[in-house]
Design a protein around this motif. Sequence first.
Motif, PDB file in Angstrom:
ATOM      1  N   PRO A  36      38.267 -34.610  30.429  1.00  0.00           N
ATOM      2  CA  PRO A  36      36.875 -34.161  30.489  1.00  0.00           C
ATOM      3  C   PRO A  36      36.712 -32.756  31.060  1.00  0.00           C
ATOM      4  O   PRO A  36      35.744 -32.076  30.760  1.00  0.00           O
ATOM      5  CB  PRO A  36      36.183 -35.205  31.361  1.00  0.00           C
ATOM      6  CG  PRO A  36      37.253 -35.954  32.059  1.00  0.00           C
ATOM      7  CD  PRO A  36      38.503 -35.796  31.245  1.00  0.00           C
ATOM      8  N   PHE A  39      36.314 -29.898  28.265  1.00  0.00           N
ATOM      9  CA  PHE A  39      35.141 -29.742  27.404  1.00  0.00           C
ATOM     10  C   PHE A  39      34.418 -28.437  27.744  1.00  0.00           C
ATOM     11  O   PHE A  39      33.996 -28.233  28.878  1.00  0.00           O
ATOM     12  CB  PHE A  39      34.144 -30.894  27.573  1.00  0.00           C
ATOM     13  CG  PHE A  39      34.598 -32.209  26.997  1.00  0.00           C
ATOM     14  CD1 PHE A  39      34.859 -32.336  25.638  1.00  0.00           C
ATOM     15  CD2 PHE A  39      34.738 -33.329  27.804  1.00  0.00           C
ATOM     16  CE1 PHE A  39      35.265 -33.547  25.095  1.00  0.00           C
ATOM     17  CE2 PHE A  39      35.137 -34.543  27.280  1.00  0.00           C
ATOM     18  CZ  PHE A  39      35.402 -34.654  25.919  1.00  0.00           C
ATOM     19  N   SER A  40      34.263 -27.559  26.756  1.00  0.00           N
ATOM     20  CA  SER A  40      33.452 -26.359  26.961  1.00  0.00           C
ATOM     21  C   SER A  40      31.999 -26.643  26.595  1.00  0.00           C
ATOM     22  O   SER A  40      31.100 -25.944  27.033  1.00  0.00           O
ATOM     23  CB  SER A  40      33.980 -25.185  26.128  1.00  0.00           C
ATOM     24  OG  SER A  40      33.907 -25.475  24.746  1.00  0.00           O
ATOM     25  N   ARG A  41      31.785 -27.659  25.801  1.00  0.00           N
ATOM     26  CA  ARG A  41      30.458 -28.150  25.430  1.00  0.00           C
ATOM     27  C   ARG A  41      30.574 -29.670  25.402  1.00  0.00           C
ATOM     28  O   ARG A  41      31.494 -30.203  24.798  1.00  0.00           O
ATOM     29  CB  ARG A  41      30.064 -27.620  24.053  1.00  0.00           C
ATOM     30  CG  ARG A  41      28.648 -27.999  23.653  1.00  0.00           C
ATOM     31  CD  ARG A  41      28.272 -27.437  22.296  1.00  0.00           C
ATOM     32  NE  ARG A  41      28.387 -25.979  22.286  1.00  0.00           N
ATOM     33  CZ  ARG A  41      28.453 -25.264  21.178  1.00  0.00           C
ATOM     34  NH1 ARG A  41      28.427 -25.828  20.008  1.00  0.00           N
ATOM     35  NH2 ARG A  41      28.549 -23.952  21.239  1.00  0.00           N
ATOM     36  N   PRO A  42      29.670 -30.386  26.044  1.00  0.00           N
ATOM     37  CA  PRO A  42      29.808 -31.846  26.092  1.00  0.00           C
ATOM     38  C   PRO A  42      29.645 -32.482  24.709  1.00  0.00           C
ATOM     39  O   PRO A  42      28.924 -31.961  23.855  1.00  0.00           O
ATOM     40  CB  PRO A  42      28.687 -32.291  27.031  1.00  0.00           C
ATOM     41  CG  PRO A  42      27.717 -31.168  27.048  1.00  0.00           C
ATOM     42  CD  PRO A  42      28.475 -29.913  26.738  1.00  0.00           C
ATOM     43  N   PRO A  43      30.314 -33.603  24.481  1.00  0.00           N
ATOM     44  CA  PRO A  43      30.132 -34.327  23.223  1.00  0.00           C
ATOM     45  C   PRO A  43      28.667 -34.727  23.047  1.00  0.00           C
ATOM     46  O   PRO A  43      28.005 -35.133  24.007  1.00  0.00           O
ATOM     47  CB  PRO A  43      31.019 -35.562  23.368  1.00  0.00           C
ATOM     48  CG  PRO A  43      32.001 -35.212  24.434  1.00  0.00           C
ATOM     49  CD  PRO A  43      31.290 -34.274  25.356  1.00  0.00           C
ATOM     50  N   GLY A  46      27.771 -37.997  24.353  1.00  0.00           N
ATOM     51  CA  GLY A  46      28.192 -38.224  25.731  1.00  0.00           C
ATOM     52  C   GLY A  46      29.652 -38.644  25.777  1.00  0.00           C
ATOM     53  O   GLY A  46      30.333 -38.738  24.753  1.00  0.00           O
ATOM     54  N   GLN A  47      30.130 -38.892  26.979  1.00  0.00           N
ATOM     55  CA  GLN A  47      31.522 -39.302  27.161  1.00  0.00           C
ATOM     56  C   GLN A  47      31.645 -40.158  28.409  1.00  0.00           C
ATOM     57  O   GLN A  47      30.830 -40.068  29.315  1.00  0.00           O
ATOM     58  CB  GLN A  47      32.441 -38.084  27.218  1.00  0.00           C
ATOM     59  CG  GLN A  47      32.051 -37.028  28.231  1.00  0.00           C
ATOM     60  CD  GLN A  47      32.809 -37.116  29.540  1.00  0.00           C
ATOM     61  OE1 GLN A  47      33.776 -37.847  29.673  1.00  0.00           O
ATOM     62  NE2 GLN A  47      32.347 -36.371  30.538  1.00  0.00           N
ATOM     63  N   ALA A  52      35.137 -40.263  24.052  1.00  0.00           N
ATOM     64  CA  ALA A  52      33.960 -39.960  23.239  1.00  0.00           C
ATOM     65  C   ALA A  52      34.175 -40.502  21.834  1.00  0.00           C
ATOM     66  O   ALA A  52      35.312 -40.708  21.401  1.00  0.00           O
ATOM     67  CB  ALA A  52      33.714 -38.455  23.193  1.00  0.00           C
ATOM     68  N   GLY A  89      31.880 -29.612  21.452  1.00  0.00           N
ATOM     69  CA  GLY A  89      30.801 -30.325  20.777  1.00  0.00           C
ATOM     70  C   GLY A  89      31.090 -30.698  19.337  1.00  0.00           C
ATOM     71  O   GLY A  89      30.170 -30.934  18.572  1.00  0.00           O
TER      72      GLY A  89
END
Length: 132
Positions: A36, A39-43, A46-47, A52, A89
């Motif tokens: 986690p 991540f540069s952009r969240p899924p 969510g996760q 994810a 993302g």
Amino acid sequence: RPLRPQDVPAETMVGVFPEGNVDAGDAPAFAVRLDPGRFSRPPAGGQLDGLAVWSLLCTHAGCPVRLYLKGTGRVLCPCHQSSFDRLAGARPIAGPAARPLPGLPIEVGPDGFLRATGDFTAPPGAGFWSRP
């Protein structure tokens, strides 16, 4: 069969279908556990501790994105060579796809199994599928 979070090893794609929708053409998805902190952009969906779920269907033509470049966080569509960065993302970074892969919001139920808490964050598959 139902899936527990520990059934998804790190850096491995696991194909999933929402319960009761195994035969639905737009239901295939895949779960992946990534670090986690990467991540540069969240899924979009969510996760859970890096776990994810995204739609398996490419947003260009609806082909399955089943080629995973282990360690990179990228998945590829072998049909038209779209590439998606799940660490950012699931946005497309190469090929003709113009939309990110839709995420599926998940939680761990009281029985310890993963379950969806809603629908995909956007229509899965090709964008023209959802046009009237």
